[in-house]
Design a protein around this motif. Structure first.
Motif, PDB file in Angstrom:
ATOM      1  N   TRP A  67      25.876  48.618  52.889  1.00  0.00           N
ATOM      2  CA  TRP A  67      24.913  47.761  52.185  1.00  0.00           C
ATOM      3  C   TRP A  67      25.164  46.296  52.479  1.00  0.00           C
ATOM      4  O   TRP A  67      24.303  45.450  52.245  1.00  0.00           O
ATOM      5  CB  TRP A  67      24.996  47.986  50.668  1.00  0.00           C
ATOM      6  N   PRO A  70      22.434  43.083  56.850  1.00  0.00           N
ATOM      7  CA  PRO A  70      21.165  42.436  56.493  1.00  0.00           C
ATOM      8  C   PRO A  70      20.140  43.461  55.976  1.00  0.00           C
ATOM      9  O   PRO A  70      20.089  44.588  56.479  1.00  0.00           O
ATOM     10  CB  PRO A  70      20.682  41.830  57.814  1.00  0.00           C
ATOM     11  N   THR A  71      19.369  43.043  54.979  1.00  0.00           N
ATOM     12  CA  THR A  71      18.381  43.931  54.343  1.00  0.00           C
ATOM     13  C   THR A  71      17.495  44.629  55.371  1.00  0.00           C
ATOM     14  O   THR A  71      17.195  45.815  55.249  1.00  0.00           O
ATOM     15  CB  THR A  71      17.462  43.108  53.408  1.00  0.00           C
ATOM     16  N   GLU A  72      17.089  43.847  56.375  1.00  0.00           N
ATOM     17  CA  GLU A  72      16.195  44.400  57.394  1.00  0.00           C
ATOM     18  C   GLU A  72      16.808  45.607  58.091  1.00  0.00           C
ATOM     19  O   GLU A  72      16.144  46.619  58.322  1.00  0.00           O
ATOM     20  CB  GLU A  72      15.996  43.311  58.448  1.00  0.00           C
ATOM     21  N   VAL A  74      19.290  47.531  56.909  1.00  0.00           N
ATOM     22  CA  VAL A  74      19.440  48.628  55.947  1.00  0.00           C
ATOM     23  C   VAL A  74      18.100  49.346  55.788  1.00  0.00           C
ATOM     24  O   VAL A  74      18.025  50.584  55.833  1.00  0.00           O
ATOM     25  CB  VAL A  74      19.943  48.097  54.582  1.00  0.00           C
ATOM     26  N   GLU A  75      17.043  48.559  55.662  1.00  0.00           N
ATOM     27  CA  GLU A  75      15.716  49.171  55.478  1.00  0.00           C
ATOM     28  C   GLU A  75      15.323  50.025  56.668  1.00  0.00           C
ATOM     29  O   GLU A  75      14.737  51.095  56.516  1.00  0.00           O
ATOM     30  CB  GLU A  75      14.662  48.088  55.219  1.00  0.00           C
TER      31      GLU A  75
END
Ligand code: IPE
Ligand code: IPE
Ligand code: MG
Length: 237
Positions: A67, A70-72, A74-75
């Protein structure tokens, strides 16, 4: 193929799918392209493990520490996982028992629904255990088992001295399965990164100098040959 079926039959194997980012970087591509290619390789290796007659294979797909990316990224990993789950419905044909290892409460509701549904639909299959570790951490798994047992003690169902290894193992995500005979890590790294800490106590560790998106059936053959050369003593002579 037959030669490798003999080596692989009944084995339990853990695979740390590592090196997607480096593979993409080598090609000047975004890291997500590495994950996409890695997901394709995963699907092919699952089929091969089935053909080889393994009893259980665990793929490490996402750790409790991942986690931190970067969010990108993970998504994108979660999206690929979701796509796979949708496709996995023909696992009925493959006769695999799907089991998801890890804390799924942090995943989206739709992923959780699909995971529960697939586990339910494949639980009476008789073939290979196909374990996919997502939001998995060995320490989290052990802590969770400790909490479950502590609760039973508190409820008066269990005495602390009656906690055995078997009882503890019953509280792990891999309940009822054999410990991995070997753990394979592509990408050349020599660490477990929180993978199967309890179950790995006597697993052979095999590190391979190939990045996961470049991993092929022949690489698994090589790992089987390497495993065969190891002398396992389990503390004895
Ligand atoms: C493994 O590849 C996939 C996940 C951890 C989700 P990496 O993304 O760790 O690739 P490298 O190690 O950066 O090359
Ligand atoms: C381990 O790989 C987790 C997975 C392959 C899913 P990482 O790339 O996260 O491990 P570290 O950070 O190199 O130890
Ligand atoms: Mg990595």
């Amino acid at each position: 193929m037959e030669e490798y079926q003999q080596l692989a039959k009944g084995l339990s194997v853990g695979i740390i799918m590592d090196g997607n980012g480096r593979w993409a970087k080598q090609r000047g591509l975004p890291r997500t392209a590495g994950h996409k290619k890695g997901a394709e390789v995963f699907r092919d290796i699952v089929r091969y493990c089935n053909d080889l007659g393994m009893s259980s294979v665990t793929f490490y797909a996402f750790s409790t520490e991942n986690w931190a990316r970067p969010t990108e990224e993970v998504e994108s990993i979660m999206r690929l996982f979701g796509n796979y789950l949708t496709m996995a419905y023909d696992y009925k044909k493959e006769n695999n028992r799907l089991v998801f290892l890890g804390d799924r409460s942090r995943l989206s509701k739709s992923l959780q629904d699909k995971m529960n549904d697939l586990e339910e639909k494949t639980k009476n299959n008789t073939g290979m255990f196909l374990n996919i570790a997502v939001n998995y951490g060995g320490r989290q798994e052990i802590l969770r088992a400790a909490q479950t047992l502590a609760q039973r003690v508190k409820d008066g169902q269990l005495e602390p001295q009656d906690i055995t290894q078997e009882l503890f193992e019953d509280c792990l995500y891999t309940r009822g399965q054999k410990d991995p005979d070997f753990i394979l890590r592509p990408s050349g790294e020599m660490r477990l990164s929180n993978f199967m800490l309890w179950q790995a106590s006597y697993s052979e560790f095999i590190s391979m100098d190939v990045l996961w998106p470049d991993f092929r059936r022949e690489d698994l053959d090589r790992a089987l040959q390497e495993f065969q050369k190891r002398s396992r003593r389990f503390g004895g002579l």
